[in-house]
Design a protein around this motif. Structure first.
Motif, PDB file in Angstrom:
ATOM      1  N   ALA A   1      -2.785   3.080   5.020  1.00  0.00           N
ATOM      2  CA  ALA A   1      -3.960   2.756   4.176  1.00  0.00           C
ATOM      3  C   ALA A   1      -4.102   1.824   4.467  1.00  0.00           C
ATOM      4  CB  ALA A   1      -2.847   2.737   3.028  1.00  0.00           C
TER       5      ALA A   1
ATOM      6  N   LEU B   1       1.041  -1.100   0.238  1.00  0.00           N
ATOM      7  CA  LEU B   1       0.564  -0.458   0.479  1.00  0.00           C
ATOM      8  C   LEU B   1       0.985   1.532  -0.359  1.00  0.00           C
ATOM      9  CD1 LEU B   1      -3.150  -0.635   0.522  1.00  0.00           C
ATOM     10  CD2 LEU B   1      -1.334  -2.096   1.567  1.00  0.00           C
TER      11      LEU B   1
ATOM     12  N   HIS C   1     -10.269  -3.259   6.866  1.00  0.00           N
ATOM     13  CA  HIS C   1     -11.792  -3.614   5.387  1.00  0.00           C
ATOM     14  C   HIS C   1     -11.311  -5.433   4.931  1.00  0.00           C
ATOM     15  CE1 HIS C   1     -14.097  -2.721   1.400  1.00  0.00           C
ATOM     16  NE2 HIS C   1     -14.086  -3.537   1.943  1.00  0.00           N
TER      17      HIS C   1
ATOM     18  N   HIS D   1      -8.178  -0.570  -2.689  1.00  0.00           N
ATOM     19  CA  HIS D   1      -7.594   0.189  -1.629  1.00  0.00           C
ATOM     20  C   HIS D   1      -6.335   0.641  -2.015  1.00  0.00           C
ATOM     21  CE1 HIS D   1      -9.653  -0.663   2.144  1.00  0.00           C
ATOM     22  NE2 HIS D   1      -9.862  -1.000   1.948  1.00  0.00           N
TER      23      HIS D   1
ATOM     24  N   ALA E   1      -5.357   0.277   6.728  1.00  0.00           N
ATOM     25  CA  ALA E   1      -7.011   0.551   6.404  1.00  0.00           C
ATOM     26  C   ALA E   1      -7.489  -1.206   6.152  1.00  0.00           C
ATOM     27  CB  ALA E   1      -7.649   2.012   5.726  1.00  0.00           C
ATOM     28  N   MET E   2      -6.499  -1.523   5.411  1.00  0.00           N
ATOM     29  CA  MET E   2      -7.051  -2.148   4.423  1.00  0.00           C
ATOM     30  C   MET E   2      -7.515  -3.954   5.327  1.00  0.00           C
ATOM     31  SD  MET E   2      -5.650  -4.724   1.098  1.00  0.00           S
ATOM     32  CE  MET E   2      -5.830  -6.303   1.221  1.00  0.00           C
TER      33      MET E   2
ATOM     34  N   VAL F   1     -11.248  -6.279  -2.613  1.00  0.00           N
ATOM     35  CA  VAL F   1     -10.894  -5.447  -1.165  1.00  0.00           C
ATOM     36  C   VAL F   1      -9.099  -4.497  -1.913  1.00  0.00           C
ATOM     37  CG1 VAL F   1     -10.361  -4.786   1.107  1.00  0.00           C
ATOM     38  CG2 VAL F   1     -12.684  -6.823   0.360  1.00  0.00           C
TER      39      VAL F   1
ATOM     40  N   ALA G   1      -4.190  -1.135  -3.198  1.00  0.00           N
ATOM     41  CA  ALA G   1      -3.158  -2.073  -3.414  1.00  0.00           C
ATOM     42  C   ALA G   1      -2.248  -2.898  -4.610  1.00  0.00           C
ATOM     43  CB  ALA G   1      -3.697  -3.139  -2.085  1.00  0.00           C
TER      44      ALA G   1
END
Ligand code: H2B
Length: 101
Positions: free
Chosen positions: A39, A34, A46, A98, A42-43, A94, A100
């Motif tokens: 970040a 990321l 999720h 994000h 945050a992933m 996901v 990624a």
């Protein structure tokens, strides 16, 4: 979702459909990168929500700017099953959301 252990060939065939994922011992695994640590964190949140939704959970490692996952199916004695690939496919979605790589 079936929890019969997949054969080596079935695993290899399914991995070809999921670039970035590989067989690591008795688990399938992938590491995402990321842009920042936050970040990546945050992933993870999720992914945790998706895992609870599927009732299927990976081992997750949060690094400086990486999220590493590995998973197999406990209910199948630690074998790789369709449930692992369903989770991998959902995590890829996901990760894309994000940003990624
Ligand atoms: C009781 C609960 O439904 C089970 O333990 C779920 C939870 N999460 C799981 N995660 C994984 N990776 N494999 C499982 O078999 C599994 N089973």
């Amino acid at each position: 979702m079936p929890t019969e252990p997949l054969s080596q060939k079935e695993i290899e065939d399914r991995l070809r459909e999921l670039p970035g994922w590989s067989l690591a011992g008795d688990r399938i695994a992938r590491t995402y990168r990321l842009a920042t640590h936050f970040a990546a964190a945050a992933m993870v949140v999720h992914v945790a929500r998706v895992q609870d939704e599927l009732n299927h959970h990976s081992d997750l490692t949060l690094g400086y700017d990486t999220v590493a996952l590995s998973v197999n199916t406990h209910d199948a004695g630690g074998a790789v099953t369709e449930r692992d690939f369903e989770l991998a496919s959902r995590v890829d979605a996901v990760a894309a959301a994000h940003g990624a790589s």
